[in-house]
Write a protein that holds these residues in place. Structure first.
Motif, short mmCIF file in Angstrom:
data_model
loop_
_atom_site.label_atom_id
_atom_site.label_comp_id
_atom_site.label_asym_id
_atom_site.label_seq_id
_atom_site.Cartn_x
_atom_site.Cartn_y
_atom_site.Cartn_z
N ALA A 1 -12.61 -17.42 -0.34
CA ALA A 1 -11.45 -16.82 -1.01
C ALA A 1 -10.87 -15.73 -0.12
N ALA A 2 -9.55 -15.66 -0.06
CA ALA A 2 -8.84 -14.62 0.68
C ALA A 2 -8.34 -13.57 -0.31
N VAL A 3 -8.43 -12.30 0.09
CA VAL A 3 -7.96 -11.20 -0.75
C VAL A 3 -6.95 -10.39 0.06
N LEU A 4 -5.71 -10.36 -0.42
CA LEU A 4 -4.67 -9.54 0.19
C LEU A 4 -4.67 -8.19 -0.49
N LEU A 5 -4.99 -7.14 0.27
CA LEU A 5 -5.07 -5.78 -0.26
C LEU A 5 -3.87 -4.99 0.23
N ILE A 6 -3.04 -4.51 -0.70
CA ILE A 6 -1.81 -3.80 -0.37
C ILE A 6 -2.00 -2.32 -0.65
N GLY B 1 3.03 -0.45 8.74
CA GLY B 1 4.30 0.13 9.16
C GLY B 1 5.47 -0.09 8.23
N PHE B 2 5.25 -0.69 7.05
CA PHE B 2 6.40 -0.96 6.16
C PHE B 2 6.04 -0.71 4.69
N SER B 3 5.02 0.06 4.41
CA SER B 3 4.56 0.19 3.02
C SER B 3 5.60 0.83 2.11
N GLN C 1 6.76 -3.45 -5.67
CA GLN C 1 6.09 -2.69 -6.73
C GLN C 1 5.16 -1.63 -6.12
N ALA C 2 4.44 -2.03 -5.06
CA ALA C 2 3.54 -1.08 -4.41
C ALA C 2 4.31 0.06 -3.76
N ALA C 3 5.47 -0.24 -3.17
CA ALA C 3 6.27 0.81 -2.54
C ALA C 3 6.77 1.82 -3.56
N VAL D 1 -4.22 -7.92 -4.48
CA VAL D 1 -4.51 -6.65 -5.17
C VAL D 1 -3.41 -5.67 -4.77
N TYR D 2 -2.65 -5.20 -5.74
CA TYR D 2 -1.55 -4.28 -5.47
C TYR D 2 -1.44 -3.31 -6.63
N THR D 3 -0.49 -2.39 -6.55
CA THR D 3 -0.27 -1.40 -7.60
C THR D 3 1.06 -1.68 -8.28
N ARG D 4 1.01 -1.88 -9.58
CA ARG D 4 2.22 -2.17 -10.35
C ARG D 4 2.84 -0.87 -10.85
#
Length: 303
Positions: free
Chosen positions: A77-82, A140-142, A242-244, A176-179
């Motif tokens: 499984a791949a997990v994208l962490l933002i 560099g773009f968060s 959403q994370a930004a 996984v991100y922040t809403r």
């Protein structure tokens, strides 16, 4: 030992300088968050219509597409962490990293090998400090992500998903991100991106409702080949936006708290400096009075 008046004034000046910096960062975050919220709202209609289009193709066709096919025994499984690229945002990055660690523990408990995909310098630093292997990373773009950034991440994830597990591919992809809920609340979220699960919610037809007749040109498989990568990129862009917005809201809140604390500390140091100054004046007066009394006694004794 109580601090001297000189030390108190030096500390007060230092805190005042820090207050100016935190106040400036608070204002900058407040000005940028409006644009971040606007970008998130502008992306919603396109994402909604693209979801409907993908749902129509997936529902009214009998095509088994690789991005919608569930693996029987998933092992990787791949997990994208933002996360963010910069700090001074309170617990924003640490909260999403904690949610990512919990997801990693859960997937590992199911017997799956977790491959991390990282977006943001905070997540990269977290993994580098612990000397963990990373499949891919972006930075560099968060605070202002673009669709090109989202498409680059989506292409890497889709490539990993389409690659057989024996050759280093993955069976599942999680994000996984922040809403962004409000200016005061930002909630870490975990979603499964692939295999694709299209849910229409309120748009799901009733049992007695007449369904439209769809015709796919040139065929449903080709339409899915074009729509699904766009859909994945759109979902990732939505998560990035959403994370930004969450990052800027968390930074504004953290900097406002820091500014208020600095002001409170300045008031405390000012009060302590006034007390130290009064103590010095009192001591000097006492020394003068004592000296004058000693001189008067000496003159009286000489006579």
């Amino acid at each position: 030992m109580p601090a001297s008046l000189r030390e108190l004034r030096s500390r007060k000046n230092s805190v005042a300088t820090t207050k100016k910096i935190t106040r400036a960062m608070e204002l900058i975050a407040a000005s940028r968050i409006i644009k971040a919220q606007q970008r998130a709202r502008d992306a919603a209609p396109f994402s909604r219509e693209l979801t409907r289009a993908v749902s129509a193709v997936a529902t009214f066709s009998n095509v088994d597409h690789p991005l919608t096919t569930e693996h029987e025994n998933p092992t990787r499984a791949a997990v994208l962490l933002i996360t963010s690229d910069r700090g001074l945002a309170g617990a924003y990055s640490s909260s999403v990293i904690k949610a990512g660690e919990q997801l990693t523990t859960l997937l590992s408990g199911e017997g799956k090998t977790v491959l991390p995909f990282l977006a943001g310098r905070k997540a990269i630093a977290f993994y580098q400090f612990r000397r963990r292997e990373v499949s891919a990373r972006w930075e560099g773009f968060s605070d202002a992500p673009s669709y090109a950034d989202a498409r680059e991440i989506a292409d890497a994830l889709i490539t990993a998903f389409r690659t057989p597990t024996e050759e280093g591919g993955v069976d599942e992809i999680h994000v996984v991100y922040t809403r962004f809920v409000s200016m005061l609340t930002q909630s870490p979220e975990v979603i499964r991106l692939l295999p694709l699960e299209v849910v229409e919610g309120e748009d799901t037809p009733e049992p007695d409702e007449l369904l439209p007749l769809y015709e796919f040109e040139p065929d449903a498989a080709t339409v899915l080949d074009e729509l699904l990568p766009l859909y994945v990129a759109s979902r990732i862009q939505y998560c990035l936006l959403q994370a930004a917005a969450s990052e800027l809201a968390a930074r504004q809140k953290a900097m406002k708290s820091a500014t208020d604390n600095a002001q409170s500390l300045i008031e405390t140091l000012t009060r302590q400096a006034n007390q130290a100054r009064q103590a010095e004046i009192t001591q000097e007066i006492s020394e003068i009075v004592s000296g004058a009394s000693a001189l008067a006694d000496a003159g009286a004794s000489s006579e």
